[in-house]
Design an enzyme around this catalytic site. Structure first.
Site, PDB file in Angstrom:
ATOM      1  N   ASP A 126       0.838  -1.193   0.000  1.00 18.97           N
ATOM      2  CA  ASP A 126       0.000   0.000   0.000  1.00 18.97           C
ATOM      3  C   ASP A 126       0.875   1.246   0.000  1.00 18.97           C
ATOM      4  O   ASP A 126       2.053   1.213   0.389  1.00 18.97           O
ATOM      5  CB  ASP A 126      -0.914  -0.013   1.221  1.00 18.97           C
ATOM      6  CG  ASP A 126      -2.217   0.745   0.989  1.00 18.97           C
ATOM      7  OD1 ASP A 126      -2.362   1.361  -0.083  1.00 18.97           O
ATOM      8  OD2 ASP A 126      -3.085   0.712   1.884  1.00 18.97           O
ATOM      9  N   ASP A 149     -16.896  10.717  -8.815  1.00 19.32           N
ATOM     10  CA  ASP A 149     -16.058  11.112  -7.694  1.00 19.32           C
ATOM     11  C   ASP A 149     -15.717   9.887  -6.847  1.00 19.32           C
ATOM     12  O   ASP A 149     -16.233   9.698  -5.753  1.00 19.32           O
ATOM     13  CB  ASP A 149     -16.737  12.193  -6.856  1.00 19.32           C
ATOM     14  CG  ASP A 149     -18.148  11.811  -6.439  1.00 19.32           C
ATOM     15  OD1 ASP A 149     -18.744  10.920  -7.071  1.00 19.32           O
ATOM     16  OD2 ASP A 149     -18.646  12.400  -5.471  1.00 19.32           O
ATOM     17  N   GLU A 188       3.470   6.743  -2.300  1.00 18.11           N
ATOM     18  CA  GLU A 188       3.423   7.985  -3.073  1.00 18.11           C
ATOM     19  C   GLU A 188       4.478   8.982  -2.580  1.00 18.11           C
ATOM     20  O   GLU A 188       4.748   9.097  -1.391  1.00 18.11           O
ATOM     21  CB  GLU A 188       2.034   8.627  -2.966  1.00 18.11           C
ATOM     22  CG  GLU A 188       0.922   7.803  -3.571  1.00 18.11           C
ATOM     23  CD  GLU A 188       0.373   6.745  -2.635  1.00 18.11           C
ATOM     24  OE1 GLU A 188      -0.383   5.873  -3.104  1.00 18.11           O
ATOM     25  OE2 GLU A 188       0.701   6.781  -1.431  1.00 18.11           O
TER      26      GLU A 188
END
Length: 689
Positions: A437, A502, A440
């Site tokens: 996970d 969204d 970033e």
């Protein structure tokens, strides 16, 4: 004989002077006119010669500033196609060229001055193949800390690529005016304004043009929907990008624009030329059989008893399983590599029991170590974390599960420490693989230092994805940058249990198409039905809406892999039967075709999941469709994505198509209006010549 005539005053001068003769006066006036006319003629000739010289100089200058369908001006450049139509426009926003400083040598135009100072600028034409023409562009400022910005016009065409986004559309839709910001991987679930977990510096246009920003650029992206532009900027001030050691912070914006005969062929060229390719295909079982995750069902409340019951329920309801994914909070602290003894009093025995039942176990993992864990002290002592700028102390960061350090994957010792803990877990408990996970670059501190300098923060994402390589048969990643050769499944970021664009059901196809165009082909859509968060769920009793869940399930059955968490038996028997039907359809119809295409990806990099324009490059309607897709060239899927609907409009490109009901359609392109699709169906069509 002679007659004398009296004379007058005038008569006395006859024969002695002509100055007063009427005839002489007329000749004088004509002479002056002739002289004036002659002078004017000379002036006009000189003016004509000057104009001609200026005209020929302008022609030479115009010829100098053209090269193979490209026209350069002081404010930017345009590219035309063979028919003369403008297909690409780029404007110079941070400065204008001094055209007197420009020259041409062969197929290269170069300039060494702008209106604000000296620079290095060139556009070089390259023709790598008969059907492709490319332009290498470079603008380097020679003054430190001066940004470079070019603005690419949409030019009436449709654009694709770039990054995942919170509000995902296909083609790209920008809203408002946004100043350029660092183009780095980000957690869009935590920050909707960020760029996504998977991104590449690549965009593709329906005008058969593509642009790839060079890896060396300190790249920032903005946009202006009023002007219809994407703003490409290079800068080092107020940014996480860093110049190479020993080099001044002089910004350089360099990129390549390539033009092809059609959008599909130019994308094929760009992928083969600029993208990494995977070196193997992940386990076929992940393509064929569902993944079962504990996350949406149990969140952080998972424990040994719930895990074993979950596994038992999967089998008792007649479902197969590629692997069982144990998600968040199975350890006593974030960053520890041991099971929480309270929640898992006999982890070894539980895992042995699961393996005996045919399950393979995947564990959720991440790059963070919280400050209140034992391993945080280990990391500080060994220097395993990303550090603050002086390099003396770990730089604390906040992530969604607390505060701690983030492992420095540029440090070989940190990589080995992390890898050794993963290997130990695997050996001790028989773990098959990991769900990696996060990763970033946006989780890096605002100011930081690393073992090896990160000139581009996205390199951190690349280094993290490399940790999955030993487990790639069943591994799962959610972030990626230049990571296409990591032969794992890349998961689109968490979805909410809602219908819309969204982060809801409608966002899945645009997201899958986007990351396919970016070169990531082994795609894992998020869990069927979404996360089921109370404040982001269309439904009751903490579950996704039943109809939403069914439509989500049907769509997932036609994507490369299926992932359950909310199990179908929490609804009713009908939902269980629909789930069985579509997991079987996925295994027998969809997976074999996807596995075949996955093998081709190793050589071509072509998408497995393709937009309709892939087979209909001359069809304007195909460029705007975001609710249908192709598997290869011959299987088209049109799911229902609206609540309360048991029909939908379907677009068929030209050709002969056979529906899942056995109907034939061969008068395309055409719209099938209000095509009936029952709740337990998904519309799909097979190309039949």
């Amino acid at each position: 004989m002679y007659q004398t005539v009296p004379g007058g005053t005038g008569d006395a001068n006859v024969g002695t002077s002509t100055s007063y003769s009427p005839t002489s006066k007329r000749v004088g006036r004509h002479g002056r006119r002739f002289i004036v006319a002659s002078i004017l003629g000379v002036v006009l000739v000189i003016a004509a010669v000057a104009a001609w010289c200026d005209y020929t100089a302008s022609l030479r200058r115009a010829q100098l500033l053209k090269t193979k369908l490209l026209d350069l001006s002081k404010d930017g450049f345009i590219i035309r196609n063979q028919a003369g139509a403008v297909i690409f426009k780029m404007a110079f926003k941070s400065g204008t060229l001094d055209l007197d400083s420009c020259s041409r040598e062969g197929d290269t135009l170069s300039c060494d001055r702008s209106m604000t100072g000296k620079l290095n600028f060139f556009i070089q034409t390259v023709q790598p193949k008969d059907t492709v023409l490319c332009y290498r562009v470079r603008w380097e400022e020679l003054e430190e800390d001066r940004p470079v910005e070019h603005a690419m016009s949409y030019n009436g065409s449709h654009w694709y690529g770039g990054a995942e986004s919170w509000l995902q559309h296909w083609p790209i839709v920008t809203q408002g005016q946004h100043e350029p910001k660092p183009f780095i991987t980000g957690d869009i679930y935590s920050d909707p304004q960020a760029f996504g977990c998977i991104l590449e510096r690549y965009w593709l246009s329906s005008n058969a043009t593509a642009i790839k920003i060079n890896d060396s650029v300190p790249f920032h992206l903005g946009w202006d929907d009023k002007e219809g532009t994407l703003r490409f900027q290079a800068r080092y001030n107020n940014t996480p990008y860093k110049p190479n050691p020993g080099r001044p912070p002089r910004a350089e914006l360099s990129y390549r624009v390539c033009v092809g005969s059609d959008v599909t062929s130019i994308h094929k060229y760009m992928v083969r030329r600029y993208f990494n390719k995977p070196n193997k295909v992940p386990s076929e079982s992940v393509f064929r059989q569902p993944i079962w995750s504990t996350w949406a069902m149990y969140k952080t409340e998972i424990d040994q008893e719930k895990l074993l019951k979950y596994a038992s329920d999967i089998q008792n309801h007649g479902f197969n399983c590629s692997h069982l994914e144990l998600d968040d909070r199975y350890t006593s602290g974030y960053g520890e590599f041991e099971f929480d003894p309270v929640k898992f009093p006999n982890a070894s025995g539980a895992f042995q029991s699961l393996r005996d039942s045919g399950f393979q176990i995947t564990l959720w993992i991440h790059p963070f170590v919280n400050y209140n864990t034992t391993n945080f002290g280990v990391g500080v002592e060994k220097g395993l974390f990303v550090r603050e700028p002086s390099g003396q102390l770990p730089a604390l960061i906040r992530w969604w599960n607390g505060i701690g350090g983030i492992l420095d994957f540029t440090n070989p010792e940190a990589r080995e420490w992390y890898a050794s803990n993963l290997r130990a877990f695997k050996t001790k408990y028989g773990v098959t693989s990991y769900k990696f996970d996060s990763g970033e670059a946006s989780y890096l501190p605002q100011l930081f230092s690393t073992f090896s300098p990160l000139h581009d923060p996205n390199t951190f994402t690349r280094r993290y994805t490399e940790m999955a390589i030993p487990y790639n048969d069943h591994a799962e990643l959610r972030s990626g940058y230049q990571s296409q050769n990591i032969s794992c499944f890349f998961r689109i970021i968490d979805r909410d249990s809602v219908w819309g664009y969204d982060m809801g059901l409608k966002s899945i196809i645009p997201t899958v198409l986007t990351i396919s165009i970016l070169g990531y082909q082994f795609i894992l859509p998020d869990m069927i039905g979404g996360n089921a968060y109370p404040n982001r769920t269309t439904g009751a009793q903490g579950l996704p809406d039943r109809e939403l869940y069914i439509r989500w399930l049907e769509l997932s059955a036609f994507l490369p892999a299926m992932q359950f968490s909310i199990p179908p038996w929490v609804y009713d028997d009908e939902v269980v039967e629909i789930a069985r039907k579509f997991t079987a359809l996925h295994e027998t119809l969809v997976a074999p075709r996807i596995i075949e295409l996955a093998g081709e990806v190793l050589q071509t990099g072509d998408p497995i999941i393709r937009p309709l324009w892939w087979v209909a490059t001359d069809d304007e309607a195909a460029y705007k469709i975001d609710s249908q897709f192709l598997i290869g060239d011959d299987l088209m899927v049109a799911p229902v994505l609206e609540p309360g609907k048991q029909e939908r409009d379907i677009y068929l490109p030209a050709g002969r198509w056979r529906s899942y009901k056995g109907e034939y359609f061969d008068k395309g392109p055409m719209y099938l209006t209000d095509y009936p699709v029952d709740l337990d169906e998904i519309a799909y069509f097979v190309w039949s010549g």
